[in-house]
Design a protein around this motif. Structure first.
Motif, PDB file in Angstrom:
ATOM      1  N   VAL A 481       0.837  -1.206   0.000  1.00 23.21           N
ATOM      2  CA  VAL A 481       0.000   0.000   0.000  1.00 23.21           C
ATOM      3  C   VAL A 481       0.868   1.251   0.000  1.00 23.21           C
ATOM      4  CG1 VAL A 481      -1.686   1.318   1.351  1.00 23.21           C
ATOM      5  CG2 VAL A 481      -1.968  -1.163   1.046  1.00 23.21           C
ATOM      6  N   ILE A 554      -7.908  -0.781  -3.161  1.00 21.25           N
ATOM      7  CA  ILE A 554      -7.497  -2.024  -2.485  1.00 21.25           C
ATOM      8  C   ILE A 554      -8.713  -2.921  -2.334  1.00 21.25           C
ATOM      9  CG2 ILE A 554      -5.590  -0.932  -1.234  1.00 21.25           C
ATOM     10  CD1 ILE A 554      -7.385  -0.930   1.259  1.00 21.25           C
ATOM     11  N   GLN A 556     -11.096  -5.939  -0.319  1.00 19.78           N
ATOM     12  CA  GLN A 556     -11.601  -6.120   1.044  1.00 19.78           C
ATOM     13  C   GLN A 556     -10.569  -6.813   1.913  1.00 19.78           C
ATOM     14  OE1 GLN A 556     -14.932  -5.235   2.280  1.00 19.78           O
ATOM     15  NE2 GLN A 556     -13.826  -5.602   4.185  1.00 19.78           N
ATOM     16  N   TYR A 559      -8.047  -4.304   3.010  1.00 18.71           N
ATOM     17  CA  TYR A 559      -8.670  -3.389   3.977  1.00 18.71           C
ATOM     18  C   TYR A 559      -8.796  -4.048   5.340  1.00 18.71           C
ATOM     19  CZ  TYR A 559     -12.024  -0.281   6.205  1.00 18.71           C
ATOM     20  OH  TYR A 559     -12.651   0.567   7.100  1.00 18.71           O
ATOM     21  N   ASP A 560      -9.205  -5.322   5.390  1.00 18.80           N
ATOM     22  CA  ASP A 560      -9.378  -6.015   6.664  1.00 18.80           C
ATOM     23  C   ASP A 560      -8.070  -6.078   7.450  1.00 18.80           C
ATOM     24  OD1 ASP A 560     -12.015  -6.398   6.113  1.00 18.80           O
ATOM     25  OD2 ASP A 560     -11.778  -8.460   5.358  1.00 18.80           O
ATOM     26  N   LYS A 563      -7.079  -1.757   8.047  1.00 12.53           N
ATOM     27  CA  LYS A 563      -8.088  -0.725   8.267  1.00 12.53           C
ATOM     28  C   LYS A 563      -7.773   0.213   9.418  1.00 12.53           C
ATOM     29  CE  LYS A 563     -10.952  -4.050  10.818  1.00 12.53           C
ATOM     30  NZ  LYS A 563     -12.256  -4.748  10.837  1.00 12.53           N
ATOM     31  N   ALA A 568      -8.938   5.154   4.415  1.00  4.55           N
ATOM     32  CA  ALA A 568      -9.573   4.580   3.232  1.00  4.55           C
ATOM     33  C   ALA A 568     -11.085   4.671   3.379  1.00  4.55           C
ATOM     34  CB  ALA A 568      -9.134   3.130   3.046  1.00  4.55           C
ATOM     35  N   GLU A 569     -11.753   4.712   2.258  1.00  2.18           N
ATOM     36  CA  GLU A 569     -13.211   4.746   2.288  1.00  2.18           C
ATOM     37  C   GLU A 569     -13.760   3.757   1.270  1.00  2.18           C
ATOM     38  OE1 GLU A 569     -14.071   8.447  -0.784  1.00  2.18           O
ATOM     39  OE2 GLU A 569     -14.077   8.841   1.387  1.00  2.18           O
ATOM     40  N   PHE A 570     -14.882   3.201   1.655  1.00  3.22           N
ATOM     41  CA  PHE A 570     -15.517   2.226   0.772  1.00  3.22           C
ATOM     42  C   PHE A 570     -15.959   2.915  -0.508  1.00  3.22           C
ATOM     43  CE2 PHE A 570     -19.377   0.074  -0.757  1.00  3.22           C
ATOM     44  CZ  PHE A 570     -18.855  -1.192  -0.987  1.00  3.22           C
ATOM     45  N   TYR A 586     -11.964  -0.454  -1.866  1.00  6.58           N
ATOM     46  CA  TYR A 586     -11.792   0.747  -1.047  1.00  6.58           C
ATOM     47  C   TYR A 586     -10.762   1.641  -1.712  1.00  6.58           C
ATOM     48  CZ  TYR A 586     -14.192  -1.880   2.631  1.00  6.58           C
ATOM     49  OH  TYR A 586     -15.100  -2.604   3.358  1.00  6.58           O
ATOM     50  N   VAL A 588      -7.852   4.342  -1.092  1.00  8.22           N
ATOM     51  CA  VAL A 588      -6.905   4.733  -0.036  1.00  8.22           C
ATOM     52  C   VAL A 588      -6.375   6.117  -0.345  1.00  8.22           C
ATOM     53  CG1 VAL A 588      -4.784   4.153   1.190  1.00  8.22           C
ATOM     54  CG2 VAL A 588      -6.243   2.327   0.299  1.00  8.22           C
TER      55      VAL A 588
END
Length: 593
Positions: A481, A554, A556, A559-560, A563, A568-570, A586, A588
């Motif tokens: 990332v 990115i 899920q 993100y998991d 997070k 980051a936002e959905f 998501y 970033v």
């Protein structure tokens, strides 16, 4: 061809050891190691005792050259005064050459005749003669005794005599002796052999004489180890005659000024007097502790075959096992040599050891040095694809091998692509397009390497990178990332630079996914790529395809894991090609402090 090359390479040390054993070019080395391995010192015992013409005796009686033969006669009187205490043999390592004083000459001859078991030394005046072989060829026999200087007539009639010349080997040390030789048509024995013969005549227990005339003898003791007494003390009665009962008594020089000392193979640090050398030869003859050299061609052939077999085997083994086996070969050679020497046969093992050491050096160079160089070249080539720190880790743990095959690994995969590149290519010249593309690829590569990733490949204007491959990385998802964010940041700066230079700009779309994939060398023996394949890779590529200009997307799964560490936002549940179910994606924008 490969098999023939192995055989030819194995023949090199085999031929070398054969030549060395046959011609023995390094005599000193061979002799030194032979002395070290085959020195069967059994101890001097008390059968042979020396009466020494030492410094104390010379101080009492004056220089030896001024002595009359009365002193030697007086010594015999002391030793044989009581027949029940007489020696088994008395041997004079003194040259009674020529008549001096009629009375003392007669006196000494009578004392010897009365004793009945005296041996005196003669002197080889000239050695070596031209000989004619049975086939008519002419050769020079260096062992032939052409002329011998004998004691005066009275002593000749009263005692036995034998030539006492010490034979010094080519390296300057004494380890061989000639026990018998013909002088003209007369068979003559050496001084030590004549002592041995006289001891046998007196009922002493002895071993049969060797069949060879020139032999190797093994020392029983080092300089000074034989029991010895000062001649002065014996004549003056300070040493009782009973001390010499049934012994072999040898009288000889025991002072440096008498110039009768030699470098002995028993002790390379201290010279040994001639009388001690003859005592060692006599004891070796009595105990059968003698040997002859094995046929050089036979030893050379057997050794060459062993070296050839070992070299073939060692080249198929790893370095350390090959060296360990080689050490056992050397130990076996030494043990066999020791056993054979105990049974009267001397073989050369020094050249076996020397060639084995050369083979060890060869093995180390071939299996370690050259392999290390090849490995370094390989790792250097991988620096074009991986971050330097990853290369350093591979170099340290040595776990990476370039061979076909793969493994299942949990990795992070990053794809990045230029947005607007196709439109730009329609306007700019090919040279300008290549220049822009190189700047872009240089930027993405730098971002990947700075974050410890591996550059997997360029796919047109797209770049693929792997994290946690080929070696393990601790925080590889975060590193992937971070690499994407670096591309966002530096991509904006590159866009401005290109806008100023070409009037056109570019931006990046980045996608990152994490999961299991098959990682390894894919291809064939002649062409392979180190890459990753599987759904994780395909999903990362599909996510990157959905990214807008300057956007990092990115999955899920990523993100998991991150997070709590990223901003980051959905974005949406995207339908991706090849996926039956939508994938949550998501966007970033940063990293949490």
């Amino acid at each position: 061809m490969a098999g023939l090359k192995k055989v030819l390479l194995a023949l090199i040390p085999a031929v070398l050891v054969f030549i060395l054993i046959m011609f023995n070019p390094i005599t000193g080395l061979d002799s030194w190691l032979s002395d070290l391995l085959y020195s069967h010192m059994s101890g001097t015992g008390d059968t042979i005792k020396l009466i020494a013409i030492d410094e104390e005796t010379l101080a009492e009686y004056g220089p030896l050259s001024t002595w009359s033969r009365e002193k030697s006669a007086k010594l015999l009187d002391v030793l044989y005064a009581d027949p029940s205490n007489k020696p088994a043999v008395t041997a004079f390592d003194i040259m009674f050459i020529g008549e001096t004083d009629e009375e003392t000459d007669r006196r000494l001859a009578e004392a010897m005749e009365k004793a009945g078991n005296v041996v005196v030394a003669s002197h080889v005046v000239y050695r070596g003669a031209t000989k004619y072989a049975a086939d008519g060829s002419i050769y020079y026999d260096t062992w032939n005794i052409d002329s011998e200087e004998l004691p005066y007539e009275g002593v000749q009639n009263a005692a036995k005599s034998g030539y006492a010349n010490t034979i010094v080997s080519a390296d300057g040390f004494v380890r061989t002796t000639q026990i018998r030789a013909y002088v003209g048509d007369t068979l003559r024995y050496s001084f030590a052999t004549e002592i041995y013969n006289e001891h046998a005549r007196q009922g002493g227990s002895v071993k049969p004489l060797p069949g060879k005339d020139t032999i190797r003898f093994f020392y029983s003791g080092k300089p000074g180890e034989f029991i010895h007494y000062s001649l002065k003390d014996v004549i003056d009665g300070r040493v009782p005659a009973s001390e010499f009962k049934d012994s072999i008594v040898m009288v000889g020089a025991y002072a440096a000024g008498l110039q009768d000392s030699y470098h002995s193979a028993a002790d390379r640090g201290q010279d040994m007097y001639g009388v001690e050398i003859n005592a060692n030869i006599t004891k070796a003859l009595m105990e059968g502790r003698t040997a002859v050299s094995a046929k050089a061609w036979l030893v050379a052939l057997i050794t060459a075959l062993v070296i050839f077999g070992y070299t073939l085997m060692a080249r198929e083994m790893k370095m350390y096992p090959a060296i360990i086996v080689g050490i056992w070969v050397m130990i076996a050679a030494g043990v066999i040599g020791r056993i054979l020497s105990s049974n009267g046969i001397i073989i050369s093992v020094s050249y076996t050891f020397l060639v084995m050491l050369l083979i060890f050096a060869w093995i180390i160079i071939e299996k370690y040095v050259l392999e290390a160089l090849r490995r370094k070249q390989t790792l250097n080539s991988f620096k074009k694809y991986m971050a330097p720190q990853v290369i350093d880790a591979l170099a340290k743990n040595g776990e990476f091998h370039i061979e076909l095959g793969g493994e299942k690994r949990h990795i992070a995969v990053l794809f990045v692509d230029i947005r607007g590149f196709t439109t730009m290519s329609e306007i700019l010249s090919p040279e300008q397009m290549v220049q822009i593309l190189n700047k872009y690829l240089s930027l993405t590569t730098s971002c990947i390497f700075d974050n410890g990733g591996m550059l997997d490949k360029f796919i047109g204007d797209a770049t693929m990178a792997l994290f946690n491959a080929p070696g393990d990385q601790e925080d590889y998802v975060m590193q992937a990332v971070k690499a994407g964010l670096d591309m966002q940041r530096r991509g904006a700066a590159l866009g401005k630079e290109l806008e100023e230079e070409f009037g056109r700009t570019v931006s990046f779309g980045v996608g990152v996914n994490v999961g299991d994939a098959v990682v390894g060398n894919i291809g064939c023996d002649t062409r392979m790529d180190y890459t990753a394949i599987g759904d994780t890779v395909n999903t990362a590529s599909r996510i990157e395809g959905k990214a807008q200009r300057g956007e990092l997307l990115i999955s899920q799964a990523v993100y998991d894991i991150l997070k709590d560490r990223i901003v980051a936002e959905f974005k949406e549940a995207m339908t991706l090609k090849g996926k039956a179910e939508p994938v949550n994606v998501y966007s970033v924008t940063g990293i949490r402090e």
